[in-house]
Design an enzyme around this catalytic site. Structure first.
Site, PDB file in Angstrom:
ATOM      1  N   SER A 124       4.135  -1.681  -2.969  1.00  0.00           N
ATOM      2  CA  SER A 124       4.615  -2.746  -2.091  1.00  0.00           C
ATOM      3  C   SER A 124       4.579  -4.059  -2.855  1.00  0.00           C
ATOM      4  O   SER A 124       3.784  -4.217  -3.788  1.00  0.00           O
ATOM      5  CB  SER A 124       3.729  -2.850  -0.844  1.00  0.00           C
ATOM      6  OG  SER A 124       4.037  -4.011  -0.092  1.00  0.00           O
ATOM      7  N   TYR A 137      -4.520  -4.774   3.565  1.00  0.00           N
ATOM      8  CA  TYR A 137      -3.357  -4.073   3.009  1.00  0.00           C
ATOM      9  C   TYR A 137      -3.066  -4.516   1.588  1.00  0.00           C
ATOM     10  O   TYR A 137      -2.814  -3.686   0.707  1.00  0.00           O
ATOM     11  CB  TYR A 137      -2.149  -4.310   3.906  1.00  0.00           C
ATOM     12  CG  TYR A 137      -0.908  -3.557   3.489  1.00  0.00           C
ATOM     13  CD1 TYR A 137      -0.887  -2.160   3.469  1.00  0.00           C
ATOM     14  CD2 TYR A 137       0.259  -4.232   3.122  1.00  0.00           C
ATOM     15  CE1 TYR A 137       0.243  -1.459   3.098  1.00  0.00           C
ATOM     16  CE2 TYR A 137       1.400  -3.537   2.761  1.00  0.00           C
ATOM     17  CZ  TYR A 137       1.396  -2.158   2.741  1.00  0.00           C
ATOM     18  OH  TYR A 137       2.525  -1.464   2.370  1.00  0.00           O
TER      19      TYR A 137
END
Length: 238
Positions: A124, A137
């Site tokens: 990501s 995250y």
């Protein structure tokens, strides 16, 4: 391919099957996997990346492995560090990082044996830059990014490519819903954004990297929608 029951995983499995790969779909939700596997001519196997016994059984069920797509992951909160839910942090790290290590470690012998293998990590942009409210995250995805970089160094000279795809804003059915807990909050993430990426866009990128001549290694591909110039810079129509 892990995390194949929905979103980027399901789209990638579909695309790779269309490209001629013999696809093994792995995830916890076997009912969804069986349906997708039937439609694309793949094989479904139950897998919980947070359970070592499940990972061992999965690896034992495979006769040959040429490509591993590490896609299982997710975000489970959007709390600031001050309000950190450590159970959520532990879950996020276990799924995204430790789960990826478990599967990669279990399949590396088979990947080496294939003679021309690929280990692909779906990371990501959160693994490259931090942002407020995303610490659990971003910490996990930074871990995935470092894992890919380290593995590439350790496998240098061996016939195994290590690839990382780092998507930015991708609209899928479940990611923001799981993280934020409501459809309203999930919809707000994408409100006003013209053409956020969709799962098929990332599947297209994954398929392209895996189908390059094997001496060509796409170390890192960062993919954002045109409307997203950076993590904090998103054009929204009113």
């Amino acid at each position: 391919m892990t995390g194949a029951s929905s979103g980027i995983g399901a789209a990638t499995a579909t695309r790779l099957a269309a490209e001629g790969f013999d696809v093994v779909l792995a995830a916890r939700r076997l009912d969804r996997l069986n349906e997708l596997a039937s439609s694309i001519g793949g094989r479904a196997l139950a897998l919980d990346v947070t359970d070592q016994a499940s990972v061992d059984a999965f690896a034992a069920a495979l006769d040959r492995v040429d490509v591993l797509v590490n896609n299982a992951g997710g975000a489970f909160d959007a709390n600031p560090v001050e309000d950190a839910d450590l159970d959520s942090w532990a879950r996020t790290y276990d799924v995204n990082v430790l789960g990826t290590v478990r599967v990669t470690k279990a399949l590396l012998p088979a990947l080496r044996a294939s003679g021309a293998a690929d280990v692909l990590f779906v990371g990501s942009t959160a693994g490259l830059i931090s942002y407020e409210g995303g610490a659990s995250y971003t910490a996990a995805k930074h871990g995935v990014h470092t894992l890919a970089e380290t593995l590439r160094l350790e496998l240098n000279g061996e016939p195994v490519r290590v690839i990382e795809i780092a998507p930015g804003m991708v609209r899928t059915d479940e990611f923001s819903l799981k993280r934020l807990g409501s459809s309203e909050a999930a919809d707000a993430v994408y409100r006003g954004v013209r053409e956020p990426l969709v799962a098929e866009d990332i599947a297209d990128c994954i398929a392209w990297t895996l189908t390059r001549p094997h001496h060509v290694n796409i170390d890192l591909m960062v993919v954002r929608p045109l409307a997203q110039a950076a993590q904090h810079k998103v054009a929204r129509e009113t």
